[in-house]
Design a protein around this motif. Structure first.
Motif, mmCIF file in Angstrom:
data_model
loop_
_atom_site.group_PDB
_atom_site.id
_atom_site.type_symbol
_atom_site.label_atom_id
_atom_site.label_comp_id
_atom_site.label_asym_id
_atom_site.label_seq_id
_atom_site.Cartn_x
_atom_site.Cartn_y
_atom_site.Cartn_z
ATOM 1 N N SER A 40 3.035 -4.048 -2.519
ATOM 2 C CA SER A 40 2.521 -5.128 -3.359
ATOM 3 C C SER A 40 2.551 -4.683 -4.823
ATOM 4 N N THR A 42 0.243 -5.336 -6.914
ATOM 5 C CA THR A 42 -1.134 -5.289 -7.389
ATOM 6 C C THR A 42 -1.512 -3.883 -7.875
ATOM 7 N N SER A 44 -4.208 -0.964 -9.186
ATOM 8 C CA SER A 44 -5.614 -0.615 -9.006
ATOM 9 C C SER A 44 -5.792 0.865 -9.298
ATOM 10 N N ASP A 66 -2.325 -7.748 0.017
ATOM 11 C CA ASP A 66 -3.191 -6.617 -0.363
ATOM 12 C C ASP A 66 -4.188 -6.227 0.724
#
Length: 100
Positions: A40, A42, A44, A66
């Motif tokens: 993904s 995303t 973080s 996610d």
């Protein structure tokens, strides 16, 4: 210990190979079923573990965005705190993935 979603096996490992960090169970990379995780975009970052890599979990009927993550390069201090090198180990979102 097994991680499943929609009846699909995502990971399977003996308890002695599971690493527990902040309530999440991390599975060794070689215990994850090939083809069930798709990287993904995303981003973080955990202040003490480092940068996480998220994955979408794919089943024949659905994609769970996610729903899994790992730390490809955890901070050395995190490894020391946990007491085990969890580099690349995969954890799953237990609100969507069943761990038993």
């Amino acid at each position: 210990m097994r991680a499943t979603i929609d009846g699909v096996l995502l990971a399977d490992a003996d308890m002695q190979h599971i690493v527990s960090v902040e309530g999440s169970r991390y599975f060794p990379p070689d215990s994850v079923t090939i083809g069930t995780l798709k990287e993904s975009p995303t981003p973080s970052v955990c202040p003490w573990k480092g940068r996480a890599r998220y994955y979408n979990v794919e089943t024949p009927h659905h994609e769970y965005v996610d729903a899994a993550w790992c730390y490809p390069h955890p901070q050395r201090s995190a490894i020391e705190t946990v007491g085990h090198d969890f580099t690349g180990y995969v954890a799953f979102d237990t609100t969507r993935v069943t761990i038993e």
